[in-house]
Design a protein around this motif. Structure first.
Motif, PDB file in Angstrom:
ATOM      1  N   ILE A  32       0.869  -1.172   0.000  1.00  0.00           N
ATOM      2  CA  ILE A  32       0.000   0.000   0.000  1.00  0.00           C
ATOM      3  C   ILE A  32       0.904   1.219   0.000  1.00  0.00           C
ATOM      4  O   ILE A  32       1.808   1.335   0.832  1.00  0.00           O
ATOM      5  N   LEU A  33       0.648   2.124  -0.942  1.00  0.00           N
ATOM      6  CA  LEU A  33       1.425   3.350  -1.059  1.00  0.00           C
ATOM      7  C   LEU A  33       0.492   4.544  -0.891  1.00  0.00           C
ATOM      8  O   LEU A  33      -0.698   4.449  -1.188  1.00  0.00           O
ATOM      9  N   ASP A  34       1.056   5.663  -0.420  1.00  0.00           N
ATOM     10  CA  ASP A  34       0.244   6.872  -0.358  1.00  0.00           C
ATOM     11  C   ASP A  34       0.260   7.551  -1.726  1.00  0.00           C
ATOM     12  O   ASP A  34       0.880   7.052  -2.665  1.00  0.00           O
ATOM     13  N   LEU A  49      12.536 -12.726  -5.228  1.00  0.00           N
ATOM     14  CA  LEU A  49      12.083 -11.728  -6.187  1.00  0.00           C
ATOM     15  C   LEU A  49      12.793 -10.390  -5.981  1.00  0.00           C
ATOM     16  O   LEU A  49      13.454  -9.889  -6.889  1.00  0.00           O
ATOM     17  N   TYR A  50      12.661  -9.811  -4.828  1.00  0.00           N
ATOM     18  CA  TYR A  50      13.333  -8.558  -4.470  1.00  0.00           C
ATOM     19  C   TYR A  50      13.861  -8.739  -3.050  1.00  0.00           C
ATOM     20  O   TYR A  50      13.198  -8.378  -2.086  1.00  0.00           O
ATOM     21  N   PRO A  51      15.070  -9.285  -2.915  1.00  0.00           N
ATOM     22  CA  PRO A  51      15.565  -9.665  -1.582  1.00  0.00           C
ATOM     23  C   PRO A  51      15.908  -8.494  -0.659  1.00  0.00           C
ATOM     24  O   PRO A  51      15.825  -8.636   0.548  1.00  0.00           O
ATOM     25  N   SER A  52      16.266  -7.348  -1.201  1.00  0.00           N
ATOM     26  CA  SER A  52      16.670  -6.245  -0.320  1.00  0.00           C
ATOM     27  C   SER A  52      15.584  -5.168  -0.271  1.00  0.00           C
ATOM     28  O   SER A  52      14.756  -5.050  -1.169  1.00  0.00           O
ATOM     29  N   MET A  53      15.614  -4.401   0.780  1.00  0.00           N
ATOM     30  CA  MET A  53      14.668  -3.298   0.957  1.00  0.00           C
ATOM     31  C   MET A  53      14.809  -2.294  -0.188  1.00  0.00           C
ATOM     32  O   MET A  53      13.812  -1.772  -0.691  1.00  0.00           O
ATOM     33  N   LYS A  54      16.036  -2.043  -0.617  1.00  0.00           N
ATOM     34  CA  LYS A  54      16.276  -1.092  -1.702  1.00  0.00           C
ATOM     35  C   LYS A  54      15.625  -1.570  -2.999  1.00  0.00           C
ATOM     36  O   LYS A  54      14.979  -0.786  -3.698  1.00  0.00           O
ATOM     37  N   GLU A  55      15.763  -2.859  -3.303  1.00  0.00           N
ATOM     38  CA  GLU A  55      15.146  -3.413  -4.514  1.00  0.00           C
ATOM     39  C   GLU A  55      13.624  -3.361  -4.426  1.00  0.00           C
ATOM     40  O   GLU A  55      12.949  -3.056  -5.418  1.00  0.00           O
ATOM     41  N   GLN A  56      13.087  -3.620  -3.250  1.00  0.00           N
ATOM     42  CA  GLN A  56      11.637  -3.560  -3.063  1.00  0.00           C
ATOM     43  C   GLN A  56      11.122  -2.138  -3.291  1.00  0.00           C
ATOM     44  O   GLN A  56      10.142  -1.922  -4.001  1.00  0.00           O
ATOM     45  N   LYS A  57      11.798  -1.171  -2.691  1.00  0.00           N
ATOM     46  CA  LYS A  57      11.356   0.214  -2.836  1.00  0.00           C
ATOM     47  C   LYS A  57      11.497   0.706  -4.272  1.00  0.00           C
ATOM     48  O   LYS A  57      10.654   1.467  -4.750  1.00  0.00           O
ATOM     49  N   ASN A  58      12.547   0.273  -4.963  1.00  0.00           N
ATOM     50  CA  ASN A  58      12.704   0.640  -6.378  1.00  0.00           C
ATOM     51  C   ASN A  58      11.568   0.058  -7.209  1.00  0.00           C
ATOM     52  O   ASN A  58      11.026   0.722  -8.092  1.00  0.00           O
ATOM     53  N   PHE A  59      11.221  -1.198  -6.936  1.00  0.00           N
ATOM     54  CA  PHE A  59      10.118  -1.839  -7.642  1.00  0.00           C
ATOM     55  C   PHE A  59       8.812  -1.087  -7.362  1.00  0.00           C
ATOM     56  O   PHE A  59       8.042  -0.792  -8.279  1.00  0.00           O
ATOM     57  N   GLU A  60       8.563  -0.755  -6.109  1.00  0.00           N
ATOM     58  CA  GLU A  60       7.341  -0.046  -5.742  1.00  0.00           C
ATOM     59  C   GLU A  60       7.266   1.320  -6.419  1.00  0.00           C
ATOM     60  O   GLU A  60       6.214   1.729  -6.904  1.00  0.00           O
ATOM     61  N   LYS A  61       8.386   2.015  -6.457  1.00  0.00           N
ATOM     62  CA  LYS A  61       8.426   3.331  -7.102  1.00  0.00           C
ATOM     63  C   LYS A  61       8.152   3.203  -8.596  1.00  0.00           C
ATOM     64  O   LYS A  61       7.400   3.994  -9.170  1.00  0.00           O
TER      65      LYS A  61
END
Length: 192
Positions: A32-34, A49-61
Motif C-alpha cells: 500500500i502506497l500513499d 524476487l526482491y531480496p533487499s529493501m532497496k530493490e523492493q522500494k525501487n520496484f514499488e516506485k
C-alpha cells in the motif's frame, strides 16, 4: 516434427508446461502506497524476487510511476502481473507472476479493500490506515499466508480478525480492567 525427432522442441515445451503448472503460491507481494508513492505497508512473499529493501522500494516506485495516473486496474511491470486500485489518497497493489490469473489477484485485492473498509468504518484513507496499522496487518495475514491465498470473502476475514482482537490479552478493555484491578488492590492495601 515430433518430440522424438526434435529434442530441443520437446525440452522447451516441457519447460513451458512446467512454468504454467498451477501453484498455491499465487501472490508475490502486497503493498500500500500513499498518493506520493511512499510505502505505508508491504509484504513480499517471494524472497528471491526482491531480496533487499532497496530493490523492493525501487520496484514499488517503478510500479507507482506506471500506475498512479492510469485508469486501468491491471499492469505488467518487470515481468509481474499487478492489480491495483486507488482509494482517496492510497494505492493498493497485489503482485503475482506473469502467468498468474488476474481474476485471482483481483479477488484478493477486492477482499483486502472491502475488509479494510469495514475495519476502518468506510474511512479508507492514509491517516486512518496509519492509526489502525495493527488491524491492517491482521487483515492482510488472514487473506494471504506466505503467498498462499487463504480467504477471499471479506465477511470471513472480518470475523477472524475480530476473533483475534478479542483474544488479545492487551486490548483496550483488558488494560482498563487491569488498571481498575490494580487500583482496587492499592486501595485495599492502604486501608489495611
Amino acid at each position: 516434427m515430433t518430440a522424438q525427432t526434435c529434442p530441443r522442441q520437446h525440452q522447451r515445451t516441457t519447460m513451458e508446461i512446467a512454468s504454467l503448472e498451477p501453484s498455491l503460491y499465487t501472490v508475490k507481494a502486497v503493498f500500500i502506497l500513499d498518493n506520493d508513492g511512499n510505502r505505508l505497508l508491504s509484504k513480499y512473499y517471494d524472497t528471491e524476487l526482491y531480496p533487499s529493501m532497496k530493490e523492493q522500494k525501487n520496484f514499488e516506485k517503478n510500479v507507482f510511476n506506471k500506475t498512479h495516473k492510469a485508469d486501468n486496474e491491471i499492469a505488467f511491470v518487470e515481468g509481474m502481473t499487478i492489480v491495483y486500485k486507488c482509494s482517496i489518497d492510497l494505492f493498493f497493489y497485489v503482485v503475482g507472476s506473469a502467468q498468474e490469473n488476474e481474476l485471482m489477484l483481483m479477488a484478493v485485492l477486492n477482499c483486502l479493500l472491502e475488509s479494510l473498509g469495514q475495519i476502518l468504518r468506510k474511512n479508507v484513507e492514509r491517516r486512518c490506515l496509519l492509526d489502525n496499522m495493527d488491524g491492517v496487518f491482521l487483515v492482510v495475514d488472514e487473506i494471504i499466508d506466505g503467498g498462499v491465498i487463504l480467504e477471499s470473502d471479506p465477511q470471513q476475514v472480518i470475523q477472524k480478525v475480530n476473533y483475534r482482537a478479542d483474544e488479545n490479552p492487551l486490548s483496550e478493555q483488558s488494560v482498563a480492567q487491569i488498571m481498575q484491578s490494580a487500583k482496587e488492590q492499592i486501595k485495599w492495601s492502604i486501608l489495611k
